[in-house]
Design a protein around this motif. Structure first.
Motif, PDB file in Angstrom:
ATOM      1  N   LEU A  27       4.300  -5.622 -13.950  1.00 14.53           N
ATOM      2  CA  LEU A  27       5.440  -4.744 -13.666  1.00 14.53           C
ATOM      3  C   LEU A  27       4.933  -3.503 -12.939  1.00 14.53           C
ATOM      4  N   ILE A  28       5.377  -3.330 -11.686  1.00  8.48           N
ATOM      5  CA  ILE A  28       5.008  -2.159 -10.892  1.00  8.48           C
ATOM      6  C   ILE A  28       6.158  -1.164 -10.962  1.00  8.48           C
TER       7      ILE A  28
ATOM      8  N   ILE B 281      -2.431  -8.559  -5.162  1.00  8.47           N
ATOM      9  CA  ILE B 281      -2.072  -7.180  -5.488  1.00  8.47           C
ATOM     10  C   ILE B 281      -3.308  -6.304  -5.395  1.00  8.47           C
ATOM     11  N   ASN B 282      -3.224  -5.224  -4.637  1.00  5.22           N
ATOM     12  CA  ASN B 282      -4.293  -4.233  -4.541  1.00  5.22           C
ATOM     13  C   ASN B 282      -3.771  -2.902  -5.065  1.00  5.22           C
ATOM     14  N   PHE B 283      -4.554  -2.239  -5.902  1.00  2.00           N
ATOM     15  CA  PHE B 283      -4.145  -0.926  -6.396  1.00  2.00           C
ATOM     16  C   PHE B 283      -5.375  -0.120  -6.793  1.00  2.00           C
ATOM     17  N   PRO B 284      -5.293   1.215  -6.770  1.00  2.00           N
ATOM     18  CA  PRO B 284      -6.437   2.053  -7.154  1.00  2.00           C
ATOM     19  C   PRO B 284      -6.876   1.761  -8.579  1.00  2.00           C
TER      20      PRO B 284
ATOM     21  N   LEU C 243       2.712   3.499 -13.994  1.00  2.00           N
ATOM     22  CA  LEU C 243       2.627   2.996 -12.626  1.00  2.00           C
ATOM     23  C   LEU C 243       2.536   1.476 -12.551  1.00  2.00           C
ATOM     24  N   ILE C 244       1.773   0.864 -13.460  1.00  2.00           N
ATOM     25  CA  ILE C 244       1.635  -0.585 -13.451  1.00  2.00           C
ATOM     26  C   ILE C 244       1.391  -1.068 -14.876  1.00  2.00           C
TER      27      ILE C 244
END
Length: 350
Positions: A340-341, A314-317, A326-327
């Motif tokens: 949970l996204i 998982i990649n996210f800012p 958001l997450i």
């Protein structure tokens, strides 16, 4: 030291740089002596642009660091003073410096050969001295042989190609001639059986500070060590750390070390203290670290990259980490973790 005195506000380009004198010497360690020029280079626009592009990259390189001159009896310092007092001494000084550098290279075969550009330039009212070592690279070019039957085309390996505008210069020295503040970009090579920074230690004979890149690595290493000791390498601590660094760099171009400890380790005074001690033990003594916003210093921290034991990545800012809209990371009663996204309107393949 400000460390930013020749950088434009954008932090990306040399600001109004005007080259005054430039000269090129060839330091090929395969030869017995350096090939030294007796004349300055022609002031051509293509050469000027080439040097400016490399200089712009150098001043924004996260590996660029300050060095502290020992002013008494330092040969480099004395030669820079000579240039400052007498511009006509530029060629003679460059020859002397080239010979000094070549002697170190001949004694230590691991140091790469290259061409060295010496220059003086003016930028925003300040005068500077530049030593830019362009280490040789291998490349290929075509070669055409004329035969009775026609042309024969072949490839020839070139072993003394210089780095082009898009490639990185690995070794450089920049000296402000008004106050003799000095910055250096260098690499470690094997000297007497161990890897050392030869430019600062044996050529400049100066004490170097940590570069921006090295300072970030110190903070990262200290967090990893404390996290492993007390939290069994919980991803939460590292994620908070990276978020804190990314926010600090983006908002203030700086990182406050004690606030990083506070953000990652909360109210646990003992662990915070141990973290701060570990940071100092690794060589970072200041509490506020100035970090210019450049891709090389922030790219690693702008994005969180997580991988589960089941193989899901998982990649996210980084700034999404604490945003539960958001997450969300959920600790389940059985000890597992659910991620949970939320609020997704579209999913695409990449």
């Amino acid at each position: 030291m400000s460390g930013r005195y020749w950088v434009s506000k954008e932090g990306q380009k040399v600001n109004n740089c005007i080259f005054d004198k430039t000269i090129l010497h060839i330091l090929d360690a395969n030869l017995q002596v350096p090939i030294l020029s007796i004349k300055e280079m022609n002031n051509e626009k293509d050469i000027d642009d080439f040097l400016k592009k490399h200089l712009s990259k150098i001043i924004n390189d996260s590996d660029l660091k300050n060095v502290l001159f020992e002013l008494n009896g330092n040969k480099i310092y004395d030669l820079c003073k000579k240039i400052n007092l007498d511009k006509e001494s530029f060629i003679d000084v460059s020859v002397e410096l080239a010979n000094m550098l070549f002697a170190i290279m001949k004694e230590n075969p691991s140091i790469p050969s290259g061409d060295v550009v010496f220059a003086t330039f003016e930028d925003s009212g300040n005068n500077y001295f530049l030593l830019m070592k362009l280490n040789y690279r291998n490349s290929y070019m075509h070669y055409v042989s004329n035969t009775d039957q026609g042309n024969f085309n072949n490839l020839i390996k070139q072993k003394t190609t210089l780095p082009n505008e898009t490639q990185k210069v690995e070794e450089c020295i920049l000296i402000n001639l008004s106050n003799f503040e000095c910055k250096i970009l260098e690499k470690q090579y094997e000297i007497c059986g161990q890897k050392e920074y030869y430019l600062s230690k044996y050529f400049l004979k100066c004490v170097s500070e940590l570069s921006n890149s090295q300072k970030l690595k110190v903070l990262d290493k200290a967090v990893s060590k404390v996290n492993k000791k007390y939290f069994d390498e919980e991803f939460d601590k590292v994620s908070k750390f990276r978020t804190c660094l990314a926010e600090g760099i983006e908002e203030t171009n700086s990182i406050q070390v004690d606030l990083v400890a506070e953000s990652v380790f909360g109210d646990n005074q003992q662990i915070k203290k141990e973290y701060l001690e570990e940071v100092k033990k690794l060589g970072l003594v200041e509490n506020i670290v100035e970090i210019p916003v450049t891709n090389s210093t922030t790219k690693k921290y702008r994005t969180q990259k997580l991988k589960t034991d089941s193989g899901i990545e998982i990649n996210f800012p980084s700034n999404f980490y604490d945003n539960k809209e958001l997450i969300e990371f959920i600790n389940n009663p059985d000890g597992t973790i659910s991620i949970l996204i939320k609020n997704i309107t579209k999913v695409i393949n990449q």
